[in-house]
Every structure is written in C-alpha cells, then in structure tokens.
Scaffold this active site. Sequence first.
Site: not given
Length: 381
Positions: A305, A322
């Site tokens: 992301h 992440c």
Amino acid sequence: MLRRAATIRLAAFLVLAGGCGAVRAEPPPPTVVQVSPPLGAARARPDQGLVVRAQGGPLQRVVAHSGGVPVRGDLDAAGTTWRSRWTLKPGAEYSVIVTAAGRTVAAGRFRTRPAGRALQLTATAPLPGETVGVGMPVILDFGSPVRDKAAVERALEVTAGRPVEGAWRWIGDTRAVYRTRRFWSAGQTVTVTAHLAGVRAAPGLHGTADRTFAFTVGRHQATEIDARTHRMVVRRDGRAVRHMAISAGMATTREYTTTSGVHLTMDKGHPVRMISPGRDEGDPGYYDVMIDHAVRISDSGEYVHAKDNVWAQGRRNVSHGCVNARPDQAAWFYSHSLRGDPVVITGTDRELEWDNGWGFWQLSWEKWRAGSALLAPGPLP
C-alpha cells in the site's frame, strides 16, 4: 453305362444338397442390451448415471435426452458398454434410443427421483468473465457440508486453452480449491464446469443443476520483494517494469513481521480501513487509519500500500507488517494489479502459511495433491 449315370446323378444330388444347406444357415443371434436405470423406471437414482451394456454384438449408438438437452457419454474400447460422463438431473424425465446392428434394439423413457436437499454452489473465484494473474486458483464454495468429497470432485471439470496439469484440494467441508502444478500460461481462457446435477454429496443432499463459468488469464506479472534490501521489483512477461523502495514489517512482534513466501494478490481497495489487531483504543500501539491504494496479499492483514514515509522506504522496516511504497508508486502497482498475481517476499523469519489467504503455492505439488479426495476415496457413511 447305367452304373456310371447313377454315379453322376448321385454326385449332382450331393452338390445340390450341400448348396441347399448353406442357404438355410441360421442368422446370428440379435444383440441384447441392458439399460440402467431400466426403461420405465419412475424413481431412478440420479447419482448412478446412465449405463447401456450389450451382449451378442457391439453398440452402434446411444442417444439420450432430457428436456431437449443431450446426455454426453462414451463407449468402452470393446464397444459393448456406454456410460454417461456425468450424473443425471434429479426429478427429470429421460428418453433413450439404442442402436445396434443397424436397427433400434431399445427405446423408452425413465424418470429420476427428485432431490431432498439441494447442494448449492454459493461463490466462485475467479468471477465469471474476470481477467486474473497467472497464479490464480479456482475456488468453489458450497452452501452445505460435503461428505462424499470424491463424488463432488469427480464432477468438477477445468478446461484450459493450453493443456495444464492441476488438482483439487479440499479446505474443510465446504470449499474446494484448484491449483495448477505451474503457473497458468498467459493470455488464455479457462472454463470451469461443476457437473453437480445428480451428484450425491451427502445422504439426502444432491446437486440439482450444473454450473459453468469462464475467466481469462492476463499478462504474466510477478513481483519480488526483499525485506532485507528494502527493494521491490515488478516484472511483466519476464521484463522488469518497475523498481520501488519499500518498507516492510518492523518485526518487533510476530504480527508486525511480514511473511516470506509466495503470496497472491487477493483484492484491493482505495482506501482501506486498517485497525491494529488485538488492541483497543487507548492501548499502546493502537491505530485506526485509512490507507490509500492497498493491495491485499494475505488474510493476516498484509497489504502492499501507499505511505508517505519516504525517509524509511529503501532504508528501514518500520511498518506493522504490510509493505508500503511511495504514494505514486503504490498507485501504479494498485492500478496494474490483477487478482492472482504472484508476490514473492524474502528476507524475514516468518513463513507464510499455505492456508493464510491464497498461500497455496507454499505447498509442493505432491503435498497439494495429497488434499485431493480422489487419491484415497472412502465409502460414504
């Protein structure tokens, strides 16, 4: 002279007698066929399919229909047994015509018994008509627990534009997943047919209708992420098309450690709400944020992301698990990702579990196939 004439007449009589005997030879016995279910049956079992056997000669043709839809079947090598490829639809009438030795030897109708409970296919991945990446599995979710997994698995057919080796694996009682031995070839159409009509999935549970859908395998795109060097490379059809500086999980806890292994892109959102797992508001480390251009790669909360922390990207791993990249590069990855694109991560001490999201490529081919019900089918209780 009289004796010679008598001898000639006797020889002629014998010749004529022999000729008459050949003319009166008995014809071969007619071909006898057995149709199962028997013609005229009113409550035939749909899960047994249609079988026609011949004695006294080979079958020429078997034509069967239900509601104008032909029943597909095949003759054995001897030409004496014909079997339908799939089970029969419950609560349906079938007409059958059998031809042998140039004539009709059996013709009639039968009806199958209706289903008690209906086995439903509630969800599929990919979606019909979807374009996916080369690592994409086929996932079928059923609305009721399947006890005879072998019977259901035998009814599942995958046809690719380019022949491929693949196998089904059961995850619990309601999900079957198909994975190829190697990634799909790019640029082809794949058709999935669940021939469920008539399949007995459990006592009193039958499929009532077939289901077919097709999807397209797009370009070959694969991503490599190294958490040690903090770099990410996107390759398309073997050529590097994007280099990115990234930051991965800080690894202070297991949940904040990015998993290493072969991931697949599963879905994406812009934005996606991310909440710290196992923490309440006010706890140390609690967060509740909206994240842009997020591509999910596991079920344990991992995404690729956007994040505007360029000071860490390419230098340090500071995320909660992440993989984040510069906003413009993350936006590019978001817009160019298809479900099923492989994302291979290395450089961490936490291995991706094969059942974490779509981590199916973490299993060797032999271990994957071991989950097939057809390798060791057991009797239905």
